[in-house]
Design a protein around this motif. Structure first.
Motif, mmCIF file in Angstrom:
data_model
loop_
_atom_site.group_PDB
_atom_site.id
_atom_site.type_symbol
_atom_site.label_atom_id
_atom_site.label_comp_id
_atom_site.label_asym_id
_atom_site.label_seq_id
_atom_site.Cartn_x
_atom_site.Cartn_y
_atom_site.Cartn_z
ATOM 1 N N LEU A 1 1.011 -1.041 -0.175
ATOM 2 C CA LEU A 1 0.184 -0.108 -0.108
ATOM 3 C C LEU A 1 0.660 1.200 -0.207
ATOM 4 O O LEU A 1 2.087 1.494 0.350
ATOM 5 N N ALA A 2 -0.364 2.234 -1.174
ATOM 6 C CA ALA A 2 0.977 3.893 -0.356
ATOM 7 C C ALA A 2 0.406 5.103 -0.173
ATOM 8 O O ALA A 2 -0.452 5.347 -0.801
ATOM 9 N N THR B 1 -3.969 -4.798 7.352
ATOM 10 C CA THR B 1 -3.032 -5.529 7.877
ATOM 11 C C THR B 1 -1.702 -4.544 8.403
ATOM 12 O O THR B 1 -0.933 -4.966 8.173
ATOM 13 N N LEU B 2 -1.556 -4.047 6.836
ATOM 14 C CA LEU B 2 -0.352 -3.759 6.776
ATOM 15 C C LEU B 2 0.087 -2.558 7.415
ATOM 16 O O LEU B 2 1.170 -1.415 7.450
ATOM 17 N N VAL B 3 -1.422 -1.047 7.408
ATOM 18 C CA VAL B 3 -0.803 0.345 7.990
ATOM 19 C C VAL B 3 -1.336 -0.253 9.082
ATOM 20 O O VAL B 3 -0.963 0.840 9.570
ATOM 21 N N ALA C 1 7.798 1.528 -2.541
ATOM 22 C CA ALA C 1 7.851 0.409 -2.077
ATOM 23 C C ALA C 1 8.609 -0.067 -4.072
ATOM 24 O O ALA C 1 7.783 -0.435 -5.375
ATOM 25 N N ASN C 2 10.074 -0.511 -3.902
ATOM 26 C CA ASN C 2 10.628 -1.302 -4.572
ATOM 27 C C ASN C 2 11.355 -2.335 -4.387
ATOM 28 O O ASN C 2 11.696 -2.023 -3.132
ATOM 29 N N TYR D 1 10.935 -0.285 3.640
ATOM 30 C CA TYR D 1 9.440 0.368 3.560
ATOM 31 C C TYR D 1 8.722 -0.301 3.566
ATOM 32 O O TYR D 1 8.736 -1.889 4.057
ATOM 33 N N PRO D 2 7.366 0.104 4.615
ATOM 34 C CA PRO D 2 7.054 -0.816 5.761
ATOM 35 C C PRO D 2 6.257 -1.132 5.566
ATOM 36 O O PRO D 2 5.633 -2.102 6.608
ATOM 37 N N PHE D 3 4.873 -0.783 4.369
ATOM 38 C CA PHE D 3 3.689 -0.926 4.421
ATOM 39 C C PHE D 3 3.926 -2.278 2.733
ATOM 40 O O PHE D 3 3.148 -1.756 1.510
#
Length: 269
Positions: free
Chosen positions: A82-83, A150-152, A210-211, A220-222
């Motif tokens: 996610l971004a 879940t991710l953020v 997000a690479n 990158y955490p998400f």
């Protein structure tokens, strides 16, 4: 006619599983399942592969190996991410990881403490003083909404007043029209009108998007891995073996990127 390769896929990966088959000219049957059910389908040999998010948990691995004893094959095929995105004219350059979470989090997550909601405070920009951040988020029950939780915001509700928008494309269109908007998108293939905002993770100094390298190194955490799992290495000359080879190939990684996920690796174009 040979039986199709059978893939039990957790949403939103059905399209990816099908795309690999089409690109490799292999007939594929894809069916959606929740995570545990997808693993069970493979363990019972009802399906050849499971396409699932995250790391393979010990319980899942034990179930796959249980009876008869098998060697689990788990291939990292990409990342689900996610971004945050902003209007191209928004002067903000990046966000610290915790700030990115706090901007869309409920006050109850921090015992009622005041959370940042104002672009002026974030930017130290007089022209933005008093201009509230307008959060645009995916629908709660959608694959993107579940990934956001879940991710953020894994242990937190979404702030009151955040607007739920139907799709990545709709979020981007809304952000492109609104300099005060902060959108969260799931599959980056759509993003062209807005600007993806880099994140400064944890104690890092540099911001990252997000690479593949940033995700692998934790910069990158998400994001979370996407795995193709089976409990038996398929015969190399059969369709399942050909499918697995294609998934591992550069062409397979291009399909990952084309569908808006992040490849595990991919040579420069």
């Amino acid at each position: 006619m040979a039986a199709p390769v059978r893939v039990a896929a957790v949403a939103p990966f059905q399209e990816l599983a099908q795309a690999w088959g089409q690109a490799a000219s292999i007939q594929v049957k894809v069916q959606p399942f929740e995570l545990s059910q997808a693993i069970r389908q493979v363990a019972g040999r009802k399906f050849d592969f499971a396409l699932v998010p995250g790391s393979l948990l010990p319980g899942h691995r034990a179930f796959l190996e249980a009876s008869p004893a098998k060697r689990v094959v788990s291939v990292e095929v990409g990342w689900e991410t996610l971004a945050p995105i902003v209007h191209p004219g928004n002067p903000i350059k990046s966000l610290p990881e915790q700030m990115a979470r706090d901007l869309i989090a409920s006050e109850s997550c921090v015992n009622g403490a005041e959370l940042p909601r104002d672009w002026g405070a974030l930017l130290d920009e007089p022209s933005m003083k008093g201009r509230r951040v307008e959060a645009l988020l995916p629908p709660d029950k959608s694959p993107a909404g579940k990934a956001l939780k879940t991710l953020v915001l894994p242990n937190c509700a979404v702030r009151t007043g955040a607007q739920r928008v139907s799709s990545d494309a709709a979020i981007e269109r809304a952000v492109a029209r609104n300099p005060l908007a902060l959108g969260w998108v799931h599959r980056l293939r759509y993003i062209g009108q807005a600007r993806v905002l880099p994140i400064v993770a944890g104690g890092n100094v540099e911001a990252a998007t997000a690479n593949p390298e940033a995700l692998a190194r934790g910069w990158y955490p998400f994001g979370r891995k996407v795995l193709l799992v089976t409990n038996e290495e398929p015969a190399p000359d059969g369709d399942a073996g050909r499918y697995l080879r294609f998934v591992r190939s550069e062409a397979g990684q291009r399909e990952v990127r084309r569908l808006g996920f992040t490849p595990v690796w991919l040579r420069a174009q």
